[in-house]
Design a protein around this motif. Structure first.
Motif, PDB file in Angstrom:
ATOM      1  N   TRP A 143       0.840  -1.202   0.000  1.00 21.81           N
ATOM      2  CA  TRP A 143       0.000   0.000   0.000  1.00 21.81           C
ATOM      3  C   TRP A 143       0.873   1.249   0.000  1.00 21.81           C
ATOM      4  O   TRP A 143       1.888   1.316   0.672  1.00 21.81           O
ATOM      5  N   SER A 144       0.493   2.229  -0.772  1.00 23.52           N
ATOM      6  CA  SER A 144       1.102   3.556  -0.679  1.00 23.52           C
ATOM      7  C   SER A 144       0.038   4.580  -1.007  1.00 23.52           C
ATOM      8  O   SER A 144      -1.043   4.240  -1.483  1.00 23.52           O
ATOM      9  N   ARG A 170      -0.976   4.305  -4.582  1.00 26.92           N
ATOM     10  CA  ARG A 170      -1.066   2.981  -5.169  1.00 26.92           C
ATOM     11  C   ARG A 170      -2.096   2.130  -4.439  1.00 26.92           C
ATOM     12  O   ARG A 170      -1.911   0.950  -4.204  1.00 26.92           O
ATOM     13  N   ARG A 171      -3.224   2.711  -4.092  1.00 28.96           N
ATOM     14  CA  ARG A 171      -4.268   1.983  -3.373  1.00 28.96           C
ATOM     15  C   ARG A 171      -4.927   0.945  -4.268  1.00 28.96           C
ATOM     16  O   ARG A 171      -5.314  -0.120  -3.804  1.00 28.96           O
ATOM     17  N   PHE A 185      -3.491  -2.658  -4.247  1.00 29.33           N
ATOM     18  CA  PHE A 185      -3.884  -3.478  -3.106  1.00 29.33           C
ATOM     19  C   PHE A 185      -5.299  -4.012  -3.278  1.00 29.33           C
ATOM     20  O   PHE A 185      -5.572  -5.203  -3.043  1.00 29.33           O
ATOM     21  N   GLU A 186      -6.187  -3.147  -3.699  1.00 26.95           N
ATOM     22  CA  GLU A 186      -7.578  -3.574  -3.898  1.00 26.95           C
ATOM     23  C   GLU A 186      -7.670  -4.648  -4.980  1.00 26.95           C
ATOM     24  O   GLU A 186      -8.424  -5.625  -4.833  1.00 26.95           O
ATOM     25  N   GLU A 235      -9.231  -6.422   2.496  1.00 25.82           N
ATOM     26  CA  GLU A 235      -9.325  -5.174   1.725  1.00 25.82           C
ATOM     27  C   GLU A 235      -9.720  -3.987   2.588  1.00 25.82           C
ATOM     28  O   GLU A 235      -9.191  -2.886   2.424  1.00 25.82           O
ATOM     29  N   GLY A 258      -7.094  -1.871   4.281  1.00 26.42           N
ATOM     30  CA  GLY A 258      -6.206  -1.035   3.488  1.00 26.42           C
ATOM     31  C   GLY A 258      -6.168   0.404   3.951  1.00 26.42           C
ATOM     32  O   GLY A 258      -5.160   1.095   3.784  1.00 26.42           O
ATOM     33  N   GLU A 259      -7.239   0.878   4.520  1.00 25.46           N
ATOM     34  CA  GLU A 259      -7.297   2.263   4.985  1.00 25.46           C
ATOM     35  C   GLU A 259      -6.768   2.420   6.410  1.00 25.46           C
ATOM     36  O   GLU A 259      -6.685   3.537   6.920  1.00 25.46           O
ATOM     37  N   ASP A 281       0.939  -0.372   5.219  1.00 30.01           N
ATOM     38  CA  ASP A 281       1.631   0.659   4.452  1.00 30.01           C
ATOM     39  C   ASP A 281       2.870   0.040   3.826  1.00 30.01           C
ATOM     40  O   ASP A 281       2.955  -1.181   3.683  1.00 30.01           O
TER      41      ASP A 281
END
Length: 346
Positions: free
Chosen positions: A259-260, A263-264, A267-268, A306, A309-310, A315
């Motif tokens: 994750w960055s 670049r979300r 990951f999704e 998923e 991710g937030e 990270d």
């Protein structure tokens, strides 16, 4: 945790090239103020270096390989500059050293010895900061660059070695796992040098996959693969293809660079691909900042991945371990059977 080339251009706005312009280090050793291979230090409007990096307090500086300490985000790393013919000295030694998971206890004795024997230590600023003071204080020079300076700092290390110094270029984890061991050999070749000319040595360290697996239990006991979600160097379609191939087989999967900020979607998409091949209740281990002060460890299920991710646990310093169809959780540990139960009674 991450390895050296995990540093993604998307996450660094300071410099696209990465050469730093620092005057000193907390450890007391000089950092990039001068270099026996020709790195310059200047207050002029421009400074250059045949060895591939510059140190300047000016508004712009450049080098033959494109290293700079400019605030201009449009700068880019360029082709390497000097060749082996530009150096008259007998070459020194070049060691690519893996620091392991990021704390002194995780460094191998071999890595510590290699760093103590090096006259110059070169690396990404964050990784230089991970080296114990008692080691950095013994170095003649430290040279660090921020994120995104992989080519410039690797050439800097090589040029210092070609100029007769014993040099260590460092990264977290292992130098052959998403790190600079291969890049160093490629640049040596491009300069007309050879690995034996600089007595090149790769000094292994504990990779993130292994150090994080140890925090999760025993998830990587059987066949396993590692995949990075960073598309800075590998196009996302290739990453997606590799995810499909690994997920549909019985591999456990270690995911680097999940994750960055920019670049979300990667990951999704990875979560979507994994769920296309594996059950929602597949165990997943998450380790953030392994071995560091902010370390966090979580075991969850693939169907819940998923939405995490937030959260702060995922990270660029996070490593994710996705179990296979046999992986289970016992006493808060992930376990992937090796297969002994099919042959032995216990």
């Amino acid at each position: 945790m991450s390895t050296d080339t995990n540093a993604d251009a998307d996450d660094e706005s300071t410099s696209k090239c990465g050469a730093s312009s620092t005057e000193s280090s907390a450890s007391g050793a000089s950092t990039d103020s001068s270099s026996s291979c020709g790195a310059s230090s200047s207050t002029d409007d421009s400074s250059s270096s045949k060895c591939g990096a510059s140190s300047s307090s000016s508004s712009s500086s450049s080098s033959s390989c494109g290293a700079s300490s400019s605030d201009d985000d449009s700068s880019n790393e360029k082709e390497v500059g000097s060749t082996v013919d530009d150096f008259d000295a007998d070459p020194g030694k070049l060691s690519a050293v893996g620091l392991g998971p990021g704390h002194p206890e995780g460094m191998t004795d071999r890595a510590k010895t290699a760093l103590l024997e090096a006259e110059h230590i070169v690396g990404y600023t964050t990784y230089i900061d991970l080296i114990p003071d008692e080691i950095t204080e013994e170095a003649d020079e430290l040279y660090d660059t921020p994120m995104c300076g992989e080519v410039s700092r690797t050439e800097e290390a090589i040029d210092r070695a070609l100029a007769g110094n014993d040099v260590a270029i460092v990264g977290s984890g292992d130098p052959n796992v998403y790190a600079l061991g291969g890049l160093a050999l490629e640049i040596l070749e491009s300069k007309g040098a050879t690995a034996s000319m600089v007595d090149f040595e790769a000094v292994p360290g504990v990779p993130a996959a292994q150090s994080c697996a140890a925090r999760l239990g025993a998830p990587l006991v059987n066949d396993t693969v590692s995949i990075s979600l960073s598309d800075h160097l590998v196009p996302m379609p290739e990453i997606e293809s590799r995810l499909h191939s690994a997920a549909k087989e019985s591999f456990t999967i270690t995911i680097y660079n999940p994750w960055s900020r920019k670049r979300r979607e990667n990951f999704e998409k990875a979560c979507e691909i994994l769920l296309a091949h594996r059950d929602e209740d597949t165990p997943v281990g998450i380790v953030h900042g392994a071995g560091r002060e902010d370390e966090q460890v979580m075991i969850t299920e693939l169907g819940e991945l998923e939405e995490l991710g937030e959260s702060e646990i995922i990270d660029m310093t996070t490593t994710i371990v996705v179990g296979n169809e046999d992986t289970y959780v016992w006493d808060d540990r992930m376990v992937t059977p090796r297969g002994y139960e099919t042959k032995y009674d216990y």
